[in-house]
Design a protein around this motif. Structure first.
Motif, PDB file in Angstrom:
ATOM      1  N   ASP A 126       0.840  -1.186   0.000  1.00  0.00           N
ATOM      2  CA  ASP A 126       0.000   0.000   0.000  1.00  0.00           C
ATOM      3  C   ASP A 126       0.888   1.254   0.000  1.00  0.00           C
ATOM      4  OD1 ASP A 126       0.868   0.479   2.567  1.00  0.00           O
ATOM      5  OD2 ASP A 126      -0.998  -0.086   3.543  1.00  0.00           O
ATOM      6  N   VAL A 127       0.251   2.426   0.067  1.00  0.00           N
ATOM      7  CA  VAL A 127       1.016   3.662  -0.131  1.00  0.00           C
ATOM      8  C   VAL A 127       2.055   3.913   0.969  1.00  0.00           C
ATOM      9  CG1 VAL A 127      -0.774   4.815  -1.478  1.00  0.00           C
ATOM     10  CG2 VAL A 127      -0.768   5.068   1.009  1.00  0.00           C
ATOM     11  N   PHE A 128       1.899   3.265   2.124  1.00  0.00           N
ATOM     12  CA  PHE A 128       2.829   3.512   3.224  1.00  0.00           C
ATOM     13  C   PHE A 128       4.020   2.547   3.236  1.00  0.00           C
ATOM     14  CE2 PHE A 128      -1.232   5.205   4.924  1.00  0.00           C
ATOM     15  CZ  PHE A 128      -0.824   6.511   5.145  1.00  0.00           C
ATOM     16  N   SER A 129       4.028   1.602   2.296  1.00  0.00           N
ATOM     17  CA  SER A 129       5.013   0.525   2.445  1.00  0.00           C
ATOM     18  C   SER A 129       6.451   0.953   2.173  1.00  0.00           C
ATOM     19  CB  SER A 129       4.626  -0.665   1.568  1.00  0.00           C
ATOM     20  OG  SER A 129       4.576  -0.257   0.226  1.00  0.00           O
ATOM     21  N   ASP A 130       6.661   2.132   1.554  1.00  0.00           N
ATOM     22  CA  ASP A 130       8.039   2.604   1.365  1.00  0.00           C
ATOM     23  C   ASP A 130       8.596   3.259   2.626  1.00  0.00           C
ATOM     24  OD1 ASP A 130       9.106   1.789  -0.970  1.00  0.00           O
ATOM     25  OD2 ASP A 130       8.690   3.623  -2.103  1.00  0.00           O
ATOM     26  N   LEU A 131       7.724   3.505   3.611  1.00  0.00           N
ATOM     27  CA  LEU A 131       8.185   4.145   4.846  1.00  0.00           C
ATOM     28  C   LEU A 131       8.716   3.068   5.774  1.00  0.00           C
ATOM     29  CD1 LEU A 131       5.284   6.661   5.210  1.00  0.00           C
ATOM     30  CD2 LEU A 131       7.643   7.168   4.627  1.00  0.00           C
ATOM     31  N   VAL A 132       9.923   2.669   5.471  1.00  0.00           N
ATOM     32  CA  VAL A 132      10.541   1.541   6.165  1.00  0.00           C
ATOM     33  C   VAL A 132      10.935   1.943   7.591  1.00  0.00           C
ATOM     34  CG1 VAL A 132      12.509   0.002   6.092  1.00  0.00           C
ATOM     35  CG2 VAL A 132      11.411   0.719   3.977  1.00  0.00           C
ATOM     36  N   GLY A 133      10.623   1.075   8.554  1.00  0.00           N
ATOM     37  CA  GLY A 133      11.066   1.308   9.936  1.00  0.00           C
ATOM     38  C   GLY A 133      10.413   2.509  10.598  1.00  0.00           C
ATOM     39  N   LEU A 145       8.171  11.409   1.022  1.00  0.00           N
ATOM     40  CA  LEU A 145       7.486  10.134   0.792  1.00  0.00           C
ATOM     41  C   LEU A 145       6.284  10.007   1.713  1.00  0.00           C
ATOM     42  CD1 LEU A 145      10.220   7.310   0.604  1.00  0.00           C
ATOM     43  CD2 LEU A 145       8.643   8.018  -1.201  1.00  0.00           C
ATOM     44  N   ALA A 146       6.481  10.354   2.993  1.00  0.00           N
ATOM     45  CA  ALA A 146       5.408  10.226   3.981  1.00  0.00           C
ATOM     46  C   ALA A 146       4.263  11.171   3.653  1.00  0.00           C
ATOM     47  CB  ALA A 146       5.945  10.504   5.385  1.00  0.00           C
ATOM     48  N   ALA A 147       4.605  12.414   3.280  1.00  0.00           N
ATOM     49  CA  ALA A 147       3.564  13.393   2.965  1.00  0.00           C
ATOM     50  C   ALA A 147       2.765  12.931   1.742  1.00  0.00           C
ATOM     51  CB  ALA A 147       4.186  14.769   2.717  1.00  0.00           C
ATOM     52  N   ARG A 148       3.473  12.402   0.746  1.00  0.00           N
ATOM     53  CA  ARG A 148       2.797  11.965  -0.472  1.00  0.00           C
ATOM     54  C   ARG A 148       1.910  10.741  -0.184  1.00  0.00           C
ATOM     55  NH1 ARG A 148       6.296  10.648  -5.677  1.00  0.00           N
ATOM     56  NH2 ARG A 148       7.284   9.485  -4.036  1.00  0.00           N
ATOM     57  N   ALA A 149       2.399   9.830   0.648  1.00  0.00           N
ATOM     58  CA  ALA A 149       1.614   8.650   0.994  1.00  0.00           C
ATOM     59  C   ALA A 149       0.337   9.058   1.733  1.00  0.00           C
ATOM     60  CB  ALA A 149       2.446   7.709   1.865  1.00  0.00           C
ATOM     61  N   ALA A 199      -3.574   8.551   0.766  1.00  0.00           N
ATOM     62  CA  ALA A 199      -4.572   7.924   1.637  1.00  0.00           C
ATOM     63  C   ALA A 199      -5.794   8.829   1.806  1.00  0.00           C
ATOM     64  CB  ALA A 199      -3.952   7.586   2.988  1.00  0.00           C
ATOM     65  N   LEU A 200      -5.559  10.157   1.840  1.00  0.00           N
ATOM     66  CA  LEU A 200      -6.685  11.089   1.967  1.00  0.00           C
ATOM     67  C   LEU A 200      -7.595  11.024   0.741  1.00  0.00           C
ATOM     68  CD1 LEU A 200      -4.920  14.255   3.464  1.00  0.00           C
ATOM     69  CD2 LEU A 200      -6.578  12.775   4.624  1.00  0.00           C
ATOM     70  N   GLU A 201      -6.989  10.765  -0.427  1.00  0.00           N
ATOM     71  CA  GLU A 201      -7.779  10.704  -1.655  1.00  0.00           C
ATOM     72  C   GLU A 201      -8.195   9.272  -2.002  1.00  0.00           C
ATOM     73  OE1 GLU A 201      -8.758  13.411  -2.658  1.00  0.00           O
ATOM     74  OE2 GLU A 201      -7.229  14.941  -2.291  1.00  0.00           O
ATOM     75  N   CYS A 202      -7.779   8.296  -1.185  1.00  0.00           N
ATOM     76  CA  CYS A 202      -8.065   6.887  -1.477  1.00  0.00           C
ATOM     77  C   CYS A 202      -9.573   6.635  -1.447  1.00  0.00           C
ATOM     78  CB  CYS A 202      -7.362   5.976  -0.473  1.00  0.00           C
ATOM     79  SG  CYS A 202      -7.736   4.222  -0.740  1.00  0.00           S
ATOM     80  N   GLN A 203     -10.049   5.930  -2.467  1.00  0.00           N
ATOM     81  CA  GLN A 203     -11.493   5.689  -2.575  1.00  0.00           C
ATOM     82  C   GLN A 203     -11.928   4.488  -1.740  1.00  0.00           C
ATOM     83  OE1 GLN A 203     -10.541   5.728  -6.502  1.00  0.00           O
ATOM     84  NE2 GLN A 203     -11.492   7.678  -7.049  1.00  0.00           N
ATOM     85  N   ARG A 204     -10.977   3.808  -1.086  1.00  0.00           N
ATOM     86  CA  ARG A 204     -11.348   2.666  -0.238  1.00  0.00           C
ATOM     87  C   ARG A 204     -11.192   3.027   1.238  1.00  0.00           C
ATOM     88  NH1 ARG A 204      -8.131  -1.728  -3.908  1.00  0.00           N
ATOM     89  NH2 ARG A 204      -9.405  -1.442  -5.768  1.00  0.00           N
ATOM     90  N   GLU A 205     -12.109   3.820   1.733  1.00  0.00           N
ATOM     91  CA  GLU A 205     -12.144   4.247   3.137  1.00  0.00           C
ATOM     92  C   GLU A 205     -10.818   4.819   3.637  1.00  0.00           C
ATOM     93  OE1 GLU A 205     -13.425   0.659   3.040  1.00  0.00           O
ATOM     94  OE2 GLU A 205     -15.185   1.649   2.224  1.00  0.00           O
ATOM     95  N   GLY A 206     -10.091   5.487   2.768  1.00  0.00           N
ATOM     96  CA  GLY A 206      -8.861   6.126   3.214  1.00  0.00           C
ATOM     97  C   GLY A 206      -7.766   5.163   3.617  1.00  0.00           C
ATOM     98  N   GLN A 207      -7.829   3.943   3.105  1.00  0.00           N
ATOM     99  CA  GLN A 207      -6.786   2.962   3.458  1.00  0.00           C
ATOM    100  C   GLN A 207      -5.431   3.292   2.858  1.00  0.00           C
ATOM    101  OE1 GLN A 207      -7.751  -1.013   2.113  1.00  0.00           O
ATOM    102  NE2 GLN A 207      -9.882  -0.728   2.704  1.00  0.00           N
TER     103      GLN A 207
END
Ligand SMILES: [Zn+2]
Length: 399
Positions: free
Chosen positions: A5-12, A57-61, A65-73
């Motif tokens: 998902d969009v957060f998966s590049d935020l390692v650790g 990266l975090a801001a973009r992710a 999520a804010l624009e995600c059409q699946r309940e903001g996931q």
């Protein structure tokens, strides 16, 4: 939640990611009219962390999520997620300063547009990368918007820290802070293996050499030119054999930064120029052409000024990355001398840092490390790069 998902590049960064997931889910409830969820959502956020910690990266992710059409996931798959990540979503604007600072004109225009209703029915999001480069006037224009945010507008500011030098105290007081940290190299290596299918030894080397910066690790693994530029920087310590050598090496380092920066902006410079010339050429030669020509000269001058400012900034960014690599070398010397139980950054030049650790006292290594950090600071304070780098080289040689 999907591993991609969009957060998966935020390692650790488990804790900040958890905060952002909760806020995005609350934001999604606000969108469907459930105001009870509103409290977990905030209209202004600051993302802080050292270079390479993934502020942008975090801001973009989060924007995705804010624009995600699946309940903001932040599923990473829906149209909302994909267009934000591709920077083409109509309601998400990225402000990337092209010069050394973000001016008030740019900020006012942005604040005005951000106040309109989101076309996709969710949120208007403004991502300000390098918010530490806001001029005071631009900061004030932004502050007004943050103090009374339109109901569906979210501001995401990225800055190295919340120190008053980086962001004004009043803006800071209106924002929620997400503090990111430098991810450990082994976590980055694991992500490169799992997500990019990178070979384990390449991933381990690239993650360490990039000092936890996943984007740079990918570049080092893939681009031979990036690797050879890094090698040139790591060869600096052994080339400092006298005063003359210091000046030569300094000139070489600044010249390398200039040429790398020039290569990276050459395409956008040319395409901006031809777009402007075409737009101006469409003006014709009828009545009023003289006035139009005068206006055209002004616009071209303005473009040239902005391009020059962007090139200066790119040069400084390149130079800063070189200095971070160099600082890593002196850190390795110190870590080796003190037998500290931590991994070295530049494993591939470990024989050099080991040799240096036998030759130099820890105190003199520390002075060298400080010389590199002082150089970064000077360049940050607008000291001419040539002067800052020469001073550093002399101090690195003397120890
Ligand atoms: Zn989605």
């Amino acid at each position: 939640m999907s591993p991609h998902d969009v957060f998966s590049d935020l390692v650790g960064q488990d804790e900040p990611v958890e905060t952002l997931r909760r806020a995005a889910a609350a934001a999604a409830r606000v969108v469907v009219g459930d105001t009870a969820g509103g409290a977990a959502m905030t209209h202004a956020w600051i993302f802080t962390g050292p270079p390479g910690s993934g502020r942008s990266l975090a801001a973009r992710a989060f924007a995705a999520a804010l624009e995600c059409q699946r309940e903001g996931q932040g599923c990473g798959e829906c149209h909302g997620c994909r267009t934000v990540l591709g920077r083409t979503h109509a309601d998400v604007r990225f402000v990337v300063p092209e010069g050394l600072s973000i001016g008030v004109g740019e900020m006012r225009a942005l604040v005005l547009r951000a106040a309109t209703a989101p076309s996709g029915g969710r949120w208007q999001v403004v991502v300000i990368e390098d918010a530490d480069r806001l001029t005071e006037a631009a900061g004030n224009a932004l502050l007004k918007a943050i103090e009374e945010p339109p109901p569906r507008t979210v501001f995401l500011l990225c800055t190295p820290s919340t120190h008053p030098d980086d962001i004004s105290v009043t803006i800071r007081s209106r924002c929620r802070v997400v503090a990111l940290r430098q991810p450990p190299a082994d976590a980055v290596a694991a992500a490169l293996i799992a997500r990019d299918g990178m070979a384990a030894d390449t991933a381990a080397w690239a993650a360490a050499a990039a000092q936890g910066d996943i984007t740079r690790a990918r570049l080092l693994a893939a681009d031979p030119e990036a690797r050879s530029r890094r090698e040139a920087v790591l060869a600096v310590p052994k080339r400092l054999t006298g005063v003359g050598a210091c000046f030569d090496v300094a000139a070489g380092m600044v010249a390398a930064a200039k040429s790398e920066a020039a290569t990276s902006v050459v395409d956008s410079d040319a395409s901006e120029r031809s777009a402007l010339e075409q737009a101006l050429g469409a003006g014709g030669t009828g009545r009023g052409a003289t006035g139009a020509m005068r206006g055209a000269a002004g616009q071209i001058k303005d473009l040239e000024r902005r391009q020059k400012s962007r090139s200066t900034r790119t040069q400084r960014d390149v130079l800063d990355r070189q200095l971070v690599d160099l600082a890593g070398f002196y850190r390795d010397v110190l870590v080796t001398a003190l037998r500290a139980p931590v991994a070295v950054v530049h494993g591939d030049v470990a024989p050099q840092s080991e040799a240096a650790s036998r030759k130099w006292s820890p105190e003199s290594t520390l002075r060298r490390l400080e010389a590199v950090l002082a150089c970064r600071e000077s360049i940050n304070l607008n000291v001419k790069p040539e002067i800052a780098v020469e001073t550093m080289m002399l101090n690195l040689w003397k120890g």
